[in-house]
Design a protein around this motif. Structure first.
Motif, short mmCIF file in Angstrom:
data_model
loop_
_atom_site.label_atom_id
_atom_site.label_comp_id
_atom_site.label_asym_id
_atom_site.label_seq_id
_atom_site.Cartn_x
_atom_site.Cartn_y
_atom_site.Cartn_z
N TYR A 219 0.84 -1.20 0.00
CA TYR A 219 0.00 0.00 0.00
C TYR A 219 0.88 1.25 0.00
N PRO A 220 1.69 1.44 -1.03
CA PRO A 220 2.63 2.56 -1.05
C PRO A 220 1.97 3.93 -1.10
N SER A 221 0.71 3.99 -1.56
CA SER A 221 0.01 5.27 -1.65
C SER A 221 -0.82 5.57 -0.41
N SER A 222 -0.80 4.65 0.54
CA SER A 222 -1.58 4.86 1.76
C SER A 222 -0.97 5.97 2.61
N PRO A 223 -1.82 6.70 3.34
CA PRO A 223 -1.29 7.71 4.28
C PRO A 223 -0.40 7.10 5.35
N PHE A 224 -0.50 5.78 5.52
CA PHE A 224 0.26 5.10 6.56
C PHE A 224 1.55 4.47 6.04
N ALA A 225 1.87 4.70 4.77
CA ALA A 225 3.08 4.11 4.19
C ALA A 225 4.33 4.60 4.91
N ALA A 226 4.38 5.91 5.17
CA ALA A 226 5.55 6.46 5.86
C ALA A 226 5.63 5.92 7.28
N ASP A 227 4.49 5.81 7.96
CA ASP A 227 4.48 5.27 9.32
C ASP A 227 4.98 3.83 9.33
N ALA A 228 4.61 3.08 8.30
CA ALA A 228 5.05 1.68 8.22
C ALA A 228 6.57 1.61 8.12
N LEU A 229 7.18 2.51 7.36
CA LEU A 229 8.63 2.52 7.25
C LEU A 229 9.29 2.91 8.58
N VAL A 230 8.68 3.85 9.27
CA VAL A 230 9.22 4.23 10.59
C VAL A 230 9.24 3.03 11.52
N ALA B 113 9.07 -0.16 10.71
CA ALA B 113 9.96 -1.20 10.20
C ALA B 113 11.40 -0.91 10.61
N ALA B 114 11.81 0.35 10.45
CA ALA B 114 13.18 0.74 10.83
C ALA B 114 13.39 0.58 12.33
N TYR B 115 12.41 1.00 13.12
CA TYR B 115 12.55 0.89 14.57
C TYR B 115 12.58 -0.57 15.01
N SER B 116 11.78 -1.42 14.37
CA SER B 116 11.80 -2.84 14.70
C SER B 116 13.16 -3.46 14.42
N MET B 117 13.75 -3.08 13.28
CA MET B 117 15.09 -3.58 12.95
C MET B 117 16.12 -3.08 13.94
N TYR B 118 15.99 -1.83 14.33
CA TYR B 118 16.90 -1.27 15.33
C TYR B 118 16.82 -2.06 16.63
N MET B 119 15.61 -2.37 17.07
CA MET B 119 15.41 -3.14 18.29
C MET B 119 15.95 -4.55 18.16
N ASP B 120 16.03 -5.04 16.92
CA ASP B 120 16.57 -6.37 16.65
C ASP B 120 18.07 -6.34 16.41
N LEU C 275 19.11 1.08 8.56
CA LEU C 275 19.63 2.19 7.75
C LEU C 275 19.08 2.16 6.33
N LEU C 276 18.92 0.97 5.77
CA LEU C 276 18.35 0.86 4.43
C LEU C 276 16.90 1.35 4.41
N VAL C 277 16.15 0.98 5.44
CA VAL C 277 14.75 1.41 5.50
C VAL C 277 14.66 2.92 5.70
N THR C 278 15.53 3.48 6.55
CA THR C 278 15.50 4.93 6.74
C THR C 278 15.91 5.67 5.47
N ASP C 279 16.81 5.06 4.69
CA ASP C 279 17.15 5.65 3.39
C ASP C 279 15.90 5.76 2.51
#
Length: 239
Positions: free
Chosen positions: A59-70, A72-79, A86-90
């Protein structure tokens, strides 16, 4: 920082032929998010990251697409998957540079490097990258809480990097490589003068110039040390 987003409407994509059969229904965005948060709450960060990325991809056009990336990046950081984060934040900064979470993403990028900083005897690349991210954050978003936190880490990182340079200078002095030692020490004086390494750098410069037979230069640095750090332990070592 954990972020909770509430999805109030269900998104689904329907594609079909003839209107009666061969209909493919993607999993609704609300369900993907619910699954992702469920896995996140269970500390299954790798699975959560994968689900949040799936939400953004489907759902790349969803208003929540950016939130999903945030998330995802935070989950990877916690892992501790800093490279993945870093790739996701890019991707976030490429597609959502003006988003309200841009300051947080810069902070998270800085923390991904910061968490990988090792001791001063090793290559300081991660510290340099962390410093760059935190300085960019402070420059772009100076009034955020993230910037306030970053300022403290900038001080720590500058002292760390100066410590790395000092370690190399001491090694050069031990091997009587005076030219290299002087260059390293002068680098501290010019680019890291606000760090705790400056008094020692001035003291070491007096030693280096005395060692190569240039007492006037040595005396000049000794005077700088006395003037700027009159009560410092390195000043007390001067003869």
């Amino acid at each position: 920082m954990k972020k909770i987003f509430f999805i109030l409407c269900t998104a689904a994509t329907l594609t079909g032929c003839g209107g009666k059969s061969n209909v493919t229904v993607d999993q609704p965005l609300s369900e993907i998010y619910a699954n992702a948060y469920h896995e996140f709450e269970k500390h299954n960060y790798d699975v959560a990251a994968s689900e949040f990325q799936r939400a953004e991809t489907q759902y790349p056009s969803s208003p929540f697409a950016a939130d999903a990336l945030v998330m995802a990046a935070y989950s990877m950081y916690m892992d501790n998957d800093f490279a993945g984060a870093l790739l996701v934040t890019d991707r976030f900064m490429r597609f959502h540079p003006g988003h309200s979470d841009a300051a947080y993403i810069l902070y998270l990028r800085g923390m991904c490097y910061y968490r990988q900083v090792s001791d001063v005897r090793r290559e300081p690349g991660m510290s340099v990258h962390a410093l760059q991210q935190f300085e960019t954050l402070v420059e772009r978003f100076p009034n955020t809480d993230y910037a306030k936190n970053a300022k403290n880490k900038i001080i720590i990182l500058k002292n760390y990097i100066a410590g790395k340079v000092m370690y190399a200078a001491r090694s050069d002095m031990k091997h009587k490589n005076w030219t290299s030692a002087i260059s390293q020490l002068q680098n501290i004086i010019t680019s890291a003068q606000e760090t705790v390494m400056t008094p020692e750098a001035l003291y070491r410069l007096t030693e280096c110039y005395n060692a190569i037979g240039l007492p006037s230069q040595a005396n000049g640095y000794a005077q700088m040390l006395r003037l700027n750090f009159p009560d410092n332990e390195w000043t007390k070592k001067l003869k």
